[in-house]
Enzyme design. Structure first.
Site, PDB file in Angstrom:
ATOM      1  N   LEU A   1     -31.811  22.608  -7.862  1.00 22.47           N
ATOM      2  CA  LEU A   1     -32.126  21.063  -7.710  1.00 22.47           C
ATOM      3  C   LEU A   1     -30.817  20.254  -7.788  1.00 22.47           C
ATOM      4  O   LEU A   1     -29.957  20.585  -8.593  1.00 22.47           O
ATOM      5  CB  LEU A   1     -32.993  20.554  -8.820  1.00 22.47           C
ATOM      6  CG  LEU A   1     -34.477  21.170  -8.711  1.00 22.47           C
ATOM      7  CD1 LEU A   1     -35.484  20.379  -9.611  1.00 22.47           C
ATOM      8  CD2 LEU A   1     -35.090  21.475  -7.392  1.00 22.47           C
TER       9      LEU A   1
ATOM     10  N   GLY B   1     -33.800  25.949  -9.694  1.00 23.16           N
ATOM     11  CA  GLY B   1     -34.318  25.864  -8.432  1.00 23.16           C
ATOM     12  C   GLY B   1     -34.179  27.034  -7.588  1.00 23.16           C
ATOM     13  O   GLY B   1     -34.933  27.281  -6.754  1.00 23.16           O
TER      14      GLY B   1
END
Lengths: 249, 249, 249
Positions: free
Chosen positions: C55, C100
């Protein structure tokens, strides 16, 4: 300070988990939990060759219903506090660890065991004709998976240290003289993480299993009482105690 | 007596699980279950190279809705009885064991397989264009874990014995001539435990998965019927049967 | 055509998952999903040494509540589409893959990683003082099991490729020059199965975990917002970004 406490079981001959032992254990744990300077706790034994022999059978034999209830609530309380602890908990398993002793190790964040194959660990309740409660089982399954747990619980297996390590029941084996050093190093590794994120992560992983006992706590006590009060169970526990006495004598 | 029965599948050429076979299997199992002298059952095959080839495709092809319902109920019944058996159940897998044959082995307490790499085992339904039901999947996940199950089920894998052992799908490999001896030794080990505690432990481990089918049994039958009645599925089953016939011929 | 698409992340320097990146990723995935000619997708990186860094922290730092909500919904959407994809999804992990980035790999059907021990992969959120959401955790547990997940998440571990392989976090290691060939071979193996049965099987395995986010989606967004808005978290993210800048500079 280092922020690390050590709890050293010292209840000879075998560190059995009597009502007194459990009560004291819970109080100590609560004090550490509330002490913001304490971030981690190492659990080990001061008794040679034994980590803990598990629940004290004398507490389950020939006592009143009220006593059984009080005892079982103390066992639950110990597990709820330890499995749900916000501290980093490391078990330094320096001796054998059957049944309730194994549960204590299973409830920590990390398990280091002395590599002596004479030391064994496992939930061997079935050997005694009794059944590990569902939350012992849940804790065990979370560590070794469903299949290993099913087989080990049904056979009431006590796994020698090398086998326990192979199954992931303990995380690491070390020679006895390296145990303290290794335990300190592992603790330092876990304490290197920010507490808050680590605690939330731990809670996320363990909450479902903790909540399950909280939701069924009274029912679990009643189950224990009705099971342990059976004459057949009382008889097999008495026989087991006789056997232990003869072994000692 | 030893308290151990042996069920030897003898339905040549491939021990396929027809409605008759399943009905007889359930009756035999029920009789043993109700016989207090019987504490354990060994399941094996009298047909060379095949443990069981799984569900009989002729029962699923070109039959009436009522027939599909009756057949599927018998498959469910077999699994409910075997996975939920109070007896110690050991599968002596002395041949290949695809699909429903694999389910029988998975439902036992312990699996010993002949180490011949030509013998394979697995839930290979996806290869035939069909889907293993959720309770086949639950039984499989309980043994090999989610990841191995996901991959194996999606690929419809048939695992040669050594690979099956590596994944924990079977517990042990032995040379064919040692199978009987080894099976007896394993059974003796499991029977050394007190029945009552072992049975309660087994039930604790398997109850969630058993209850799930019991709760959704009729829905599962309807799902099977509507799936199997699709023309595309009927067509692929017919093609598969043609292929089997040619192979034989 | 072969029915296989390749998505090659090309957002230097580190393929971070910004709102734009995620939006584009979801649109591409949806297009492929709706294209009946496309049966499989390979996900890899065009940026040397990095699969995806996870992310984009700039999206989580000093922005409005509305922005956080929009961003988090896009992260959820990406996972729901990828983990729930009907296509065969293979991650060709040709570089490091934290947080992520790791989630993207975990959401595929199969993970092949370049065997370079300098490349690491893991859900290391705890290292940054943040907590992986429950659905990151569920996806992780489905692959490596509860114990490995608990330890890895609490320590925020980044596992070098060989260790990741040992834990089953990735399915296979290959030398970089063999990655494309191997990925193609694996894809061909998965595409050899009939789509419909494979898709239903995949859905059966993943539905419980997917449904859990769908049921708690808004709550999960609110949790993210309130967590990320804390001054202590903002501060630690700012420090982390400073550190990254210095490292680069």
């Amino acid at each position: 300070g280092t922020g690390v406490a050590t709890m050293k079981f010292k209840s000879p001959p075998v560190n059995s988990l009597s009502l007194d032992f459990l009560t004291e254990f819970c109080i100590s744990l609560e004090k550490l939990e509330n002490n913001r300077a304490c971030r981690g706790v190492i659990i080990t034994s001061a008794v040679p060759k034994i980590f803990s022999s598990g629940l004290d059978i004398t507490e389950m034999c020939g006592k009143s219903t009220e006593h059984y209830a009080e005892f079982w609530r103390a066992v639950q309380e110990m597990w709820l506090r330890l499995y749900g602890s916000n501290m980093v908990t490391v078990a330094a398993v320096n001796g054998s660890s059957p049944a309730g002793g194994c549960l204590i190790a299973l409830s920590c964040d990390y398990r280091i065991m002395v590599e002596n194959p004479k030391f064994s660990i496992g939930l061997n309740e079935a050997q005694l004709g009794i059944v590990a409660p569902f939350w012992f089982k849940d804790t065990f399954v979370n560590i070794v998976g469903h299949r290993v747990a099913e087989r080990s619980l049904q056979l009431g297996s006590l796994h020698p240290a090398p086998e326990a390590h192979r199954f992931g029941l303990v995380d690491e084996l070390v020679p006895e003289e390296k145990l303290q050093e290794k335990t300190g190093a592992v603790m330092a590794q876990w304490l290197a993480l920010p507490d808050h994120a680590r605690q939330l992560t731990k809670s996320m992983m363990r909450k479902a299993v903790l909540d399950r006992l909280v939701a069924h706590r009274e029912e679990d006590i009643q189950n224990f009482i009705s099971f342990i009060s059976k004459e057949s169970i009382q008889k097999s526990l008495r026989m087991y105690m006789e056997m232990l006495k003869k072994k000692k004598g």
